[in-house]
Design an enzyme around this catalytic site. Structure first.
Site, PDB file in Angstrom:
ATOM      1  N   TYR A  30       0.908  33.649  14.957  1.00 30.29           N
ATOM      2  CA  TYR A  30       0.022  33.795  15.450  1.00 30.29           C
ATOM      3  C   TYR A  30      -1.131  33.052  14.771  1.00 30.29           C
ATOM      4  CZ  TYR A  30      -4.465  35.808  17.509  1.00 30.29           C
ATOM      5  OH  TYR A  30      -5.827  35.867  17.822  1.00 30.29           O
ATOM      6  N   ASP A  78      -1.196  27.926   7.716  1.00 27.10           N
ATOM      7  CA  ASP A  78      -2.001  28.750   8.168  1.00 27.10           C
ATOM      8  C   ASP A  78      -1.916  30.010   7.256  1.00 27.10           C
ATOM      9  OD1 ASP A  78      -2.698  30.629  11.296  1.00 27.10           O
ATOM     10  OD2 ASP A  78      -3.462  30.972   9.199  1.00 27.10           O
ATOM     11  N   LYS A 106     -10.377  35.856   6.510  1.00 25.27           N
ATOM     12  CA  LYS A 106      -9.974  37.107   6.005  1.00 25.27           C
ATOM     13  C   LYS A 106     -10.535  37.471   4.448  1.00 25.27           C
ATOM     14  CE  LYS A 106      -6.221  37.891   9.081  1.00 25.27           C
ATOM     15  NZ  LYS A 106      -6.453  38.995  10.122  1.00 25.27           N
TER      16      LYS A 106
END
Ligand code: KE4
Length: 429
Positions: A144, A239, A267
């Site tokens: 994702y 990623d 994050k």
């Protein structure tokens, strides 16, 4: 435990917010029941609207590596906010955080800040297409990368949880140039590159998959992808929105010693405030406007409050011994979970990547989306609620990761292992 206040808040929320939440995975659809509404948090603990305390292993899906309301972050933000909240003009804070990122992330020579991981992956792949002049993007099943149209294909995380591999509203044209391959399968990837190599701008992946549960790259896999990209002139994009500053201080690329051409971050880099970033070789990053022609922009990009939280967070985890202590506690916790599961005879498959970890109710190794999806998600759901009743909060989905912070002390780990043992007993009862 009763949650009357959360239930009341959920009813109110659903009247004005679709599904009552601002991100689908929060709605507990993957485990059943109703979401807890959180009143406040401190250190390793969450406190819900009904006053229950939980040891938190979600940590806002990774960012809170110092735990909640860390005094250093609180003090720094209290000071920063008195100087204004946003200027829409450059500040020294952005340079300071960019220098920290370039010092910590091996492949980062320049950085551009955005406001989310989705923005980071969307932008970094536009950059890869601009730099190579090619259009095709390869992504892996179960990975994702946020909700940009062309990446919302056979994704993980909430999309997998909600079994929405191809979301409505994503036109066929949007995914025309998106190619899919399985994780940990170099042979299939080689065949795909043999067929499309000259058209591929970039291969993007989570170097440790965290959005199908935690699935580690098999030995040689990342190196094999690096070599394939080099052979065909495609860019390798990591990623590291989740793995960055989590698998190691320098992310998965430091841990596995593989240099991607570009990296997406998020994050932890914002310490709990909205920050995403993309970074990479200077030669490529110099294509980004206004240095070069590839356009990307953002009103609140590099926001001084978010930069402040990010700077204090990255400075803190550079303290010698702090990161290693977290990794050791995850290993200890994993051993405790294994012993607790074995004691009641429930088959689990575990994975640890630095300060993040995962567990499947599976008697077979989980190496890709196919084997992850075969795990016992119904048993996971029962385990989730049993653990919640024991005061431990893990992600409300099998296809997510768990995270530790610097303030998950030995006592907290011991309490967690005891809670796990009781939850396994309930699941097997
Ligand atoms: P955001 O747009 O949510 O900041 O980042 C998207 C993203 C990109 N890449 C990776 C590897 C990610 O894990 C994410 C977001 N992660 C999910 C949880 N697995 C965020 C939680 C949510 O969607 O609510």
């Amino acid at each position: 435990m009763p949650y009357p206040k959360s239930e009341q808040l959920f009813q109110a929320a659903q009247r004005v917010i679709p599904g009552g939440v601002n991100s689908p995975v929060r709605a507990f659809r993957g485990v059943g029941g109703q979401p807890l509404f959180i009143d406040h948090a401190n250190g390793p603990y969450l406190y819900d609207a009904d006053g229950h305390q939980y040891i938190d292993y979600v940590l806002s899906w990774g960012p809170l590596i110092l735990g909640h309301a860390h005094p250093t972050i609180v003090t720094a933000l209290q000071h920063a906010v008195t100087r204004g909240t946003s200027y829409g003009a450059p500040t020294a804070l952005e340079t300071e955080l960019a220098e920290l990122v370039c010092n910590m992330v091996p492949s980062a020579e320049q950085v551009r800040f955005v406001n989310s991981g989705t923005e980071a992956t969307m932008s970094v792949l536009r950059l890869a297409r601009a730099f190579t002049g090619r259009s095709k993007i390869v992504k892996l099943t179960g990975n994702y990368h946020g909700h940009a149209d062309f990446l919302l294909v056979q994704a993980g995380s909430g999309v997998a949880t909600l079994a929405l591999p191809d979301s409505p509203g994503v036109p066929a044209a949007a995914i025309h140039d998106t190619l899919i391959a399985p994780f940990n399968d170099l042979a299939t990837m080689t065949t795909l590159f043999d067929q499309f190599g000259a058209q591929i701008a970039a291969l993007i992946l989570e170097p440790v998959a965290g959005n199908m549960g935690v699935v580690l790259p098999q030995v040689g896999y990342l190196q094999g992808l690096r070599e394939l990209c080099d052979k065909h002139g495609a860019l390798l994009v990591f990623d590291e929105v989740m793995t960055g500053f989590r698998v190691a201080r320098g992310g998965a690329q430091e841990y596995y010693n593989i240099l991607p051409d570009l990296t997406a971050l998020g994050k932890v880099i914002g310490g709990g405030l909205p920050v995403g970033a993309y970074a990479g070789r200077r030669e490529i990053m110099q294509q980004v406007a206004p240095a070069g022609p590839m356009y990307q922009a953002g009103t609140l990009s590099g926001n001084p409050l978010a930069m402040t939280a990010g700077i204090e967070t990255l400075k803190a985890i550079r303290e010698p011994g702090l990161f290693e202590a977290m990794v050791a506690r995850v290993t200890w916790l994993g051993d405790g979970i294994r012993q607790a599961a074995d004691a009641v005879g429930v088959p689990i498959y575990q994975a640890q990547a630095g300060t993040m970890f995962g567990m499947f109710f599976s008697s077979q190794p989980v190496t890709d989306w196919t084997t992850a999806a075969q795990s016992d998600t119904k048993r996971f759901a029962r385990f989730f609620h049993a653990l919640l009743n024991e005061g431990v909060y893990i992600a409300p989905s099998q296809f997510e990761a768990a995270f530790i912070s610097t303030v998950h002390t030995d006592e907290v780990i011991e309490q967690t292992i005891a809670a796990m043992r009781r939850a396994f007993e309930k699941v097997m009862a």
